[in-house]
Design a protein around this motif. Structure first.
Motif, PDB file in Angstrom:
ATOM      1  N   ALA A  26       0.858  -1.182   0.000  1.00  0.00           N
ATOM      2  CA  ALA A  26       0.000   0.000   0.000  1.00  0.00           C
ATOM      3  C   ALA A  26       0.894   1.231   0.000  1.00  0.00           C
ATOM      4  CB  ALA A  26      -0.895   0.011   1.229  1.00  0.00           C
ATOM      5  N   ASN A  27       0.617   2.158  -0.905  1.00  0.00           N
ATOM      6  CA  ASN A  27       1.340   3.429  -0.929  1.00  0.00           C
ATOM      7  C   ASN A  27       0.621   4.398  -0.008  1.00  0.00           C
ATOM      8  OD1 ASN A  27       3.459   2.925  -2.848  1.00  0.00           O
ATOM      9  ND2 ASN A  27       1.849   2.780  -4.379  1.00  0.00           N
ATOM     10  N   MET A  28       1.313   4.880   1.022  1.00  0.00           N
ATOM     11  CA  MET A  28       0.719   5.755   2.022  1.00  0.00           C
ATOM     12  C   MET A  28       1.101   7.204   1.715  1.00  0.00           C
ATOM     13  SD  MET A  28      -0.631   3.319   3.708  1.00  0.00           S
ATOM     14  CE  MET A  28      -1.315   4.173   5.089  1.00  0.00           C
ATOM     15  N   LYS A  29       0.125   8.083   1.760  1.00  0.00           N
ATOM     16  CA  LYS A  29       0.377   9.509   1.542  1.00  0.00           C
ATOM     17  C   LYS A  29       0.903  10.123   2.836  1.00  0.00           C
ATOM     18  CE  LYS A  29      -1.304   9.865  -2.625  1.00  0.00           C
ATOM     19  NZ  LYS A  29      -0.391   9.944  -3.726  1.00  0.00           N
ATOM     20  N   GLY A  30       1.885  11.023   2.719  1.00  0.00           N
ATOM     21  CA  GLY A  30       2.427  11.712   3.879  1.00  0.00           C
ATOM     22  C   GLY A  30       1.407  12.681   4.457  1.00  0.00           C
ATOM     23  N   LYS A  31       1.418  12.823   5.775  1.00  0.00           N
ATOM     24  CA  LYS A  31       0.447  13.701   6.443  1.00  0.00           C
ATOM     25  C   LYS A  31       0.810  15.173   6.239  1.00  0.00           C
ATOM     26  CE  LYS A  31      -0.743  10.662  10.281  1.00  0.00           C
ATOM     27  NZ  LYS A  31      -0.739  10.549  11.739  1.00  0.00           N
ATOM     28  N   GLN A  32      -0.220  16.033   6.231  1.00  0.00           N
ATOM     29  CA  GLN A  32       0.000  17.480   6.206  1.00  0.00           C
ATOM     30  C   GLN A  32       0.310  17.923   7.633  1.00  0.00           C
ATOM     31  OE1 GLN A  32      -1.471  20.259   3.871  1.00  0.00           O
ATOM     32  NE2 GLN A  32      -1.084  18.884   2.167  1.00  0.00           N
ATOM     33  N   LYS A  33       1.376  18.685   7.813  1.00  0.00           N
ATOM     34  CA  LYS A  33       1.765  19.170   9.135  1.00  0.00           C
ATOM     35  C   LYS A  33       2.079  20.654   9.059  1.00  0.00           C
ATOM     36  CE  LYS A  33       1.603  15.423  11.542  1.00  0.00           C
ATOM     37  NZ  LYS A  33       0.770  15.269  12.717  1.00  0.00           N
ATOM     38  N   ARG A  34       1.821  21.362  10.138  1.00  0.00           N
ATOM     39  CA  ARG A  34       2.094  22.791  10.199  1.00  0.00           C
ATOM     40  C   ARG A  34       3.436  23.019  10.897  1.00  0.00           C
ATOM     41  NH1 ARG A  34      -0.774  27.330   9.823  1.00  0.00           N
ATOM     42  NH2 ARG A  34      -2.781  26.280   9.730  1.00  0.00           N
ATOM     43  N   PHE A  35       4.271  23.832  10.298  1.00  0.00           N
ATOM     44  CA  PHE A  35       5.534  24.252  10.887  1.00  0.00           C
ATOM     45  C   PHE A  35       5.456  25.762  11.087  1.00  0.00           C
ATOM     46  CE2 PHE A  35       6.506  20.487   8.336  1.00  0.00           C
ATOM     47  CZ  PHE A  35       7.046  19.665   9.314  1.00  0.00           C
ATOM     48  N   GLY A  36       4.965  26.191  12.251  1.00  0.00           N
ATOM     49  CA  GLY A  36       4.728  27.617  12.468  1.00  0.00           C
ATOM     50  C   GLY A  36       3.586  28.075  11.586  1.00  0.00           C
ATOM     51  N   LYS A  37       3.846  29.059  10.719  1.00  0.00           N
ATOM     52  CA  LYS A  37       2.806  29.547   9.814  1.00  0.00           C
ATOM     53  C   LYS A  37       2.762  28.750   8.507  1.00  0.00           C
ATOM     54  CE  LYS A  37       2.959  34.331  11.389  1.00  0.00           C
ATOM     55  NZ  LYS A  37       3.218  35.718  10.996  1.00  0.00           N
ATOM     56  N   VAL A  38       3.798  27.997   8.249  1.00  0.00           N
ATOM     57  CA  VAL A  38       3.944  27.311   6.966  1.00  0.00           C
ATOM     58  C   VAL A  38       3.345  25.905   7.039  1.00  0.00           C
ATOM     59  CG1 VAL A  38       5.613  26.495   5.268  1.00  0.00           C
ATOM     60  CG2 VAL A  38       6.083  28.575   6.561  1.00  0.00           C
ATOM     61  N   MET A  39       2.547  25.539   6.034  1.00  0.00           N
ATOM     62  CA  MET A  39       2.050  24.171   5.947  1.00  0.00           C
ATOM     63  C   MET A  39       3.091  23.323   5.225  1.00  0.00           C
ATOM     64  SD  MET A  39      -0.738  23.580   7.479  1.00  0.00           S
ATOM     65  CE  MET A  39      -1.364  22.063   6.792  1.00  0.00           C
ATOM     66  N   GLY A  40       3.481  22.245   5.856  1.00  0.00           N
ATOM     67  CA  GLY A  40       4.438  21.337   5.256  1.00  0.00           C
ATOM     68  C   GLY A  40       3.808  19.977   5.071  1.00  0.00           C
ATOM     69  N   ARG A  41       4.596  19.036   4.598  1.00  0.00           N
ATOM     70  CA  ARG A  41       4.078  17.711   4.345  1.00  0.00           C
ATOM     71  C   ARG A  41       5.151  16.676   4.578  1.00  0.00           C
ATOM     72  NH1 ARG A  41       0.607  15.530  -0.742  1.00  0.00           N
ATOM     73  NH2 ARG A  41       0.832  13.432  -0.012  1.00  0.00           N
ATOM     74  N   ARG A  42       4.791  15.591   5.242  1.00  0.00           N
ATOM     75  CA  ARG A  42       5.727  14.477   5.419  1.00  0.00           C
ATOM     76  C   ARG A  42       5.855  13.709   4.108  1.00  0.00           C
ATOM     77  NH1 ARG A  42       3.844  12.067  11.282  1.00  0.00           N
ATOM     78  NH2 ARG A  42       4.568  13.831  12.510  1.00  0.00           N
TER      79      ARG A  42
END
Length: 100
Positions: free
Chosen positions: A62-78
């Motif tokens: 199964a290919n798993m999508k990385g979670k969306q995470k917030r780094f301060g004001k910036v939205m990042g992604r695993r």
């Protein structure tokens, strides 16, 4: 089918230990692994058989999508990652708690 020994040592990254994977291990004799993104089913099967000295019946991935995470004001992604469900033949077992 023969594979490069060094490649097989790098295919499996870590066992995926969770409530779901524990339930799968007990009920269906399956083990869940985190694997490299470009790993194929035959490579995963060969790597598990080589490293744990068990017989593998089948492999599902199964290919798993990385979670969306917030780094301060910036939205990042695993990073995205791949999970492998390895079904062992009857009577086979991999015990990760052997060191305890």
């Amino acid at each position: 089918m023969s594979f490069n020994q060094e490649r097989l040592m790098q295919v499996l990254l870590a066992p995926q230990i969770s409530e779901k994977s524990t339930r799968l291990a007990d009920k269906f004799e399956q083990v869940v692994f985190k694997v490299v993104k470009d790993a194929t089913k035959p490579e995963i099967k060969a790597a598990v058989e080589l490293l744990f000295k068990v017989q593998v019946e089948s492999v599902q991935v199964a290919n798993m999508k990385g979670k969306q995470k917030r780094f301060g004001k910036v939205m990042g992604r695993r990073k995205d990652w791949k999970k492998a469900f390895v079904c062992l033949k009857p009577g086979q077992e991999i015990n990760f708690a052997a060191g305890e």
